[in-house]
Design a protein around this motif. Sequence first.
Motif, PDB file in Angstrom:
ATOM      1  N   GLN A  54      -6.840   0.238  -2.194  1.00 16.71           N
ATOM      2  CA  GLN A  54      -5.689   1.096  -2.484  1.00 16.71           C
ATOM      3  C   GLN A  54      -4.539   0.795  -1.516  1.00 16.71           C
ATOM      4  OE1 GLN A  54      -5.458   3.166  -5.222  1.00 16.71           O
ATOM      5  NE2 GLN A  54      -3.319   3.160  -4.638  1.00 16.71           N
ATOM      6  N   ASP A  58      -0.883  -0.708  -2.452  1.00 18.85           N
ATOM      7  CA  ASP A  58       0.357  -0.078  -1.984  1.00 18.85           C
ATOM      8  C   ASP A  58       1.258  -1.091  -1.284  1.00 18.85           C
ATOM      9  OD1 ASP A  58      -0.635   2.291  -2.993  1.00 18.85           O
ATOM     10  OD2 ASP A  58      -0.923   3.246  -1.037  1.00 18.85           O
ATOM     11  N   CYS A  61       2.744  -3.399  -3.876  1.00 22.58           N
ATOM     12  CA  CYS A  61       3.849  -2.746  -4.595  1.00 22.58           C
ATOM     13  C   CYS A  61       5.094  -2.633  -3.725  1.00 22.58           C
ATOM     14  CB  CYS A  61       3.420  -1.373  -5.093  1.00 22.58           C
ATOM     15  SG  CYS A  61       2.256  -1.451  -6.468  1.00 22.58           S
ATOM     16  N   ASN A  62       4.918  -2.425  -2.436  1.00 15.28           N
ATOM     17  CA  ASN A  62       6.054  -2.398  -1.523  1.00 15.28           C
ATOM     18  C   ASN A  62       6.754  -3.761  -1.519  1.00 15.28           C
ATOM     19  OD1 ASN A  62       7.796  -1.240   0.470  1.00 15.28           O
ATOM     20  ND2 ASN A  62       6.653  -2.350   2.024  1.00 15.28           N
ATOM     21  N   ARG A 147       0.881   2.008 -10.182  1.00 15.02           N
ATOM     22  CA  ARG A 147       0.988   2.376  -8.767  1.00 15.02           C
ATOM     23  C   ARG A 147       2.440   2.285  -8.288  1.00 15.02           C
ATOM     24  NH1 ARG A 147      -0.519   6.014  -5.519  1.00 15.02           N
ATOM     25  NH2 ARG A 147      -0.493   5.377  -3.356  1.00 15.02           N
ATOM     26  N   LEU A 151       4.410   5.378  -6.586  1.00 12.95           N
ATOM     27  CA  LEU A 151       4.947   5.297  -5.229  1.00 12.95           C
ATOM     28  C   LEU A 151       6.451   5.525  -5.141  1.00 12.95           C
ATOM     29  CD1 LEU A 151       3.011   2.213  -3.817  1.00 12.95           C
ATOM     30  CD2 LEU A 151       2.765   4.590  -3.073  1.00 12.95           C
TER      31      LEU A 151
END
Length: 154
Positions: A54, A58, A61-62, A147, A151
């Motif tokens: 996870q 994250d 995705c950043n 995701r 976010l």
Amino acid sequence: MKVNEMSVIARHAMLPSYINMANFSERERQATLYTDLSLSVSELFLEVQSDKSQVILDKFCNSVCRFLLVASSQNLLDKFLLDKIQFAQFKNKWASKSFNTVYLIMDQQILNAYFKHQTDDLIHAWHMLLKFGAVDLRFSEEEIEDRFFQLFSK
């Protein structure tokens, strides 16, 4: 991949910069976007050895968000667009033999895009990131999109 929708979200996400801007010139703003991109990719690669999928997603995705911010600022979003077939083609590629080499090449491409104004290198780094996510990290297009929107759609 819903790059257009994701880019709109990215522009409104108000992500904090890793390093404060020295001034508010356009050149410094661009430098900040590229620095943030480079550092987000570094954070991703620092995390890939962990078993925290996870957290890795994250960080991934950043990095996607940071890529989209740079692409938007450079008017390159049209070259970042992908359909399902193009994303599926990334999955057909082989797994990376060395994450260190992938990281170094990606970072070099990002730096070339900034210092040498080679936009094709930024596009190449974008494709490398997506391939890395799809093949090496085994994230599906849907996982990434879901995701990402969780976010950054706040």
